[in-house]
Design an enzyme around this catalytic site. Sequence first.
Site, mmCIF file in Angstrom:
data_model
loop_
_atom_site.group_PDB
_atom_site.id
_atom_site.type_symbol
_atom_site.label_atom_id
_atom_site.label_comp_id
_atom_site.label_asym_id
_atom_site.label_seq_id
_atom_site.Cartn_x
_atom_site.Cartn_y
_atom_site.Cartn_z
ATOM 1 C CD GLN A 17 -103.234 62.635 -47.949
ATOM 2 O OE1 GLN A 17 -104.124 63.357 -47.512
ATOM 3 N NE2 GLN A 17 -101.953 62.809 -47.628
ATOM 4 C CE1 TYR A 52 -106.661 68.726 -43.380
ATOM 5 C CE2 TYR A 52 -104.576 68.037 -42.435
ATOM 6 C CZ TYR A 52 -105.611 67.827 -43.314
ATOM 7 O OH TYR A 52 -105.608 66.722 -44.125
ATOM 8 C CG ASP A 73 -101.217 64.572 -44.346
ATOM 9 O OD1 ASP A 73 -100.735 64.880 -45.447
ATOM 10 O OD2 ASP A 73 -102.441 64.564 -44.114
ATOM 11 C CB SER A 111 -110.149 58.500 -43.306
ATOM 12 O OG SER A 111 -111.065 58.612 -42.247
#
Length: 236
Positions: A185, A58, A53, A215
């Site tokens: 998600q 990021y 993912d 998470s």
Amino acid sequence: MTVSPRIELVPGGLSLSRLVFGAWRLLDGQNPGAEEVARLIDTSVDLGLTSFDHADIYGGYAVEEAFGAGLARWKGRRAGIELISKCGIMLASSNRPQNRLKHYDTGAAHIEASVERSLNNLGTDYLDLLLIHRPDPLMDADDTARAFERLVAAGKVRAVGVSNFTPDQFDLLASRLPFPLVTNQIEHSVLETSALTDGRLDHAQRLRYAPMIWSPLGGGSLFTGEAHASKGCGQR
């Protein structure tokens, strides 16, 4: 090799490994080389984690490229893994100097440009799954859907979905598409249980899609006892 159960996101559709490798913090406090990343991919796949993912933002827009360098060294088959990425958040970053203020962009031009960059960074011809990262208050559902349709038709994306959407936001975008949104998600853990009562998990069950959970260990705070700091980070 450990065989991990797989989950179909929608009946007859894309399937992912039950546990997904989240690349969010790949570069936190370190700068792994391509060989190290390749070994990490190999170990993950050997354990049955075949789904990876990502998101364009990021690591300040740097993780996908670092992962792609490792993927180029990896000896496995591209068809044996699933690459997921997300787009739509515009971070103020030295790697995107034109973004002077954090905002959202779910317009077709940005989505398609973001996918092209992700494909180039990851060194692949297609993404198995593309998600809109966060709800965009100014989203034009018709425009966003057009980008999804073109990317799927071109074979650059196998399936599409969303991330952090409410049921109504999900339904709006889904209403403009000729194929299903395959997942939402969402954050969920014993420290963050709002999805149990705000309709998001009910929505997934009603439409028979499998939500992806981010998470699930509270950003590690289940082990450290520290306050969960994922909210407001602008990254997930």
